[in-house]
Design a protein around this motif. Structure first.
Motif, mmCIF file in Angstrom:
data_model
loop_
_atom_site.group_PDB
_atom_site.id
_atom_site.type_symbol
_atom_site.label_atom_id
_atom_site.label_comp_id
_atom_site.label_asym_id
_atom_site.label_seq_id
_atom_site.Cartn_x
_atom_site.Cartn_y
_atom_site.Cartn_z
ATOM 1 N N ILE A 74 33.485 -5.502 43.676
ATOM 2 C CA ILE A 74 34.526 -4.960 44.548
ATOM 3 C C ILE A 74 34.206 -5.364 45.989
ATOM 4 N N GLU A 107 35.025 -4.732 49.292
ATOM 5 C CA GLU A 107 35.748 -3.689 50.029
ATOM 6 C C GLU A 107 35.646 -3.914 51.534
ATOM 7 N N GLU A 108 36.794 -4.105 52.160
ATOM 8 C CA GLU A 108 36.859 -4.323 53.605
ATOM 9 C C GLU A 108 37.421 -3.073 54.261
ATOM 10 N N LYS A 109 36.611 -2.416 55.091
ATOM 11 C CA LYS A 109 37.035 -1.186 55.758
ATOM 12 C C LYS A 109 37.401 -1.475 57.204
ATOM 13 N N TYR A 145 29.519 -8.686 51.442
ATOM 14 C CA TYR A 145 29.991 -7.484 50.737
ATOM 15 C C TYR A 145 28.911 -6.846 49.863
ATOM 16 N N MET A 166 37.268 -8.734 43.100
ATOM 17 C CA MET A 166 38.431 -7.967 43.535
ATOM 18 C C MET A 166 38.299 -7.615 45.013
ATOM 19 N N TYR A 167 39.298 -8.010 45.807
ATOM 20 C CA TYR A 167 39.290 -7.721 47.245
ATOM 21 C C TYR A 167 40.160 -6.497 47.523
ATOM 22 N N ILE A 168 39.591 -5.510 48.210
ATOM 23 C CA ILE A 168 40.309 -4.291 48.569
ATOM 24 C C ILE A 168 40.165 -4.057 50.074
ATOM 25 N N GLU A 169 41.283 -3.914 50.744
ATOM 26 C CA GLU A 169 41.278 -3.689 52.191
ATOM 27 C C GLU A 169 41.745 -2.263 52.474
ATOM 28 N N ILE A 170 40.877 -1.501 53.129
ATOM 29 C CA ILE A 170 41.190 -0.110 53.481
ATOM 30 C C ILE A 170 41.387 -0.039 54.996
#
Length: 258
Positions: free
Chosen positions: A133, A135-137, A208, A240-244
């Motif tokens: 994962i 995850e970009e915050k 990451y 999987m790239y997730i941007e929050i």
């Protein structure tokens, strides 16, 4: 009549994952029990999630230390998330301390490392997918991190934006490369850009905190010819790239988090 064999799932939030490795190995040696450890990788825990079973106790005879003799997997011989006591890897096969990933494994509960020889037997654990994962915050403008809220320096904001765009460009380059080589008849052994793919995956892994994505880059470059895959290699696309975006969330909801 077959005697029931258990698979134990352990959800945890601990900094002492090694205790569960010992328990898992003990359960396997005592009763052939397979263990799935799912540990949190946040600040209050130490990660290290993994599967524990036959290969976890003593795998010194497997592959005899020769890289070219390693069994072929969807990641060119790499087995992310399978704990192995004698592994030379930093986490002995488990996920990294800060690594978030979806790990899918095909478990054969009745399989044991007995006779006949292991070469003629299926694996008790077969890796189906390792999906880190990424995850970009994006924190609110006045916050440096979730516990450090103060006015950000303009340089810091600009640097964070540049790093974010660099990572997105790396992902776009990987996707474009896969699209160019998307034929189902194409083999990875003909990939002339393997070194570039290694660089992209290693940079994403470092940014990451995905130790195994970093390692997948190394293995792709080294074994894409000797352990080829047909079509698009899972090594390149299993992530999987997730941007929050907290700022956007608060602007849309017109409310603040407490």
């Amino acid at each position: 009549m077959q005697i029931g064999v258990f698979i134990i799932l352990i959800p945890a939030c601990t900094t002492r994952a090694v205790d569960y490795y010992v328990i898992g190995q003990g359960n396997y040696l005592a009763a052939g029990v397979k263990t799935v450890l799912c540990n949190s990788c946040k600040t209050t825990a130490g990660g290290g999630s993994c599967f524990i079973g036959p290969d976890s106790w003593d795998d010194r005879k497997l592959n005899k230390g020769e890289e070219l003799l390693k069994e072929n997997t969807i990641y060119h011989g790499l087995k992310p998330g399978i704990y192995m006591q004698t592994s030379k890897e930093r986490c002995r096969g488990a996920l990294g301390e800060k690594e978030q990933a979806l790990l899918v494994c095909d478990i054969s509960p009745y399989h044991e490392k007995n006779s006949p020889n292991i070469e003629s037997m299926v694996d008790a654990f077969s890796i189906v997918a390792h999906i880190p994962i990424l995850e970009e915050k994006i924190y609110v403008k006045q916050c440096i991190g979730k516990n450090k809220c103060s006015k950000k320096d303009g340089f810091v904001i600009q640097k964070e934006g540049q790093e974010r765009e660099e990572m997105k460009n790396l992902m776009a380059n990987i996707i474009e490369h896969c699209q160019d080589r998307g034929s189902t008849t194409t083999m990875t052994e003909s990939d002339e850009d393997a070194e570039k793919m290694e660089e992209y995956l290693k940079r994403l892994g470092l940014h990451y905190n995905s130790d195994w994505l970093y390692k997948r880059g190394e293995y792709y470059k080294e074994f894409h010819k000797t352990k080829p895959q047909r079509g698009i290699a899972p090594t390149l696309i299993d992530w999987m790239y997730i941007e929050i975006d907290y700022q956007k969330f608060m602007e849309d909801k017109k409310q603040y988090l407490v």
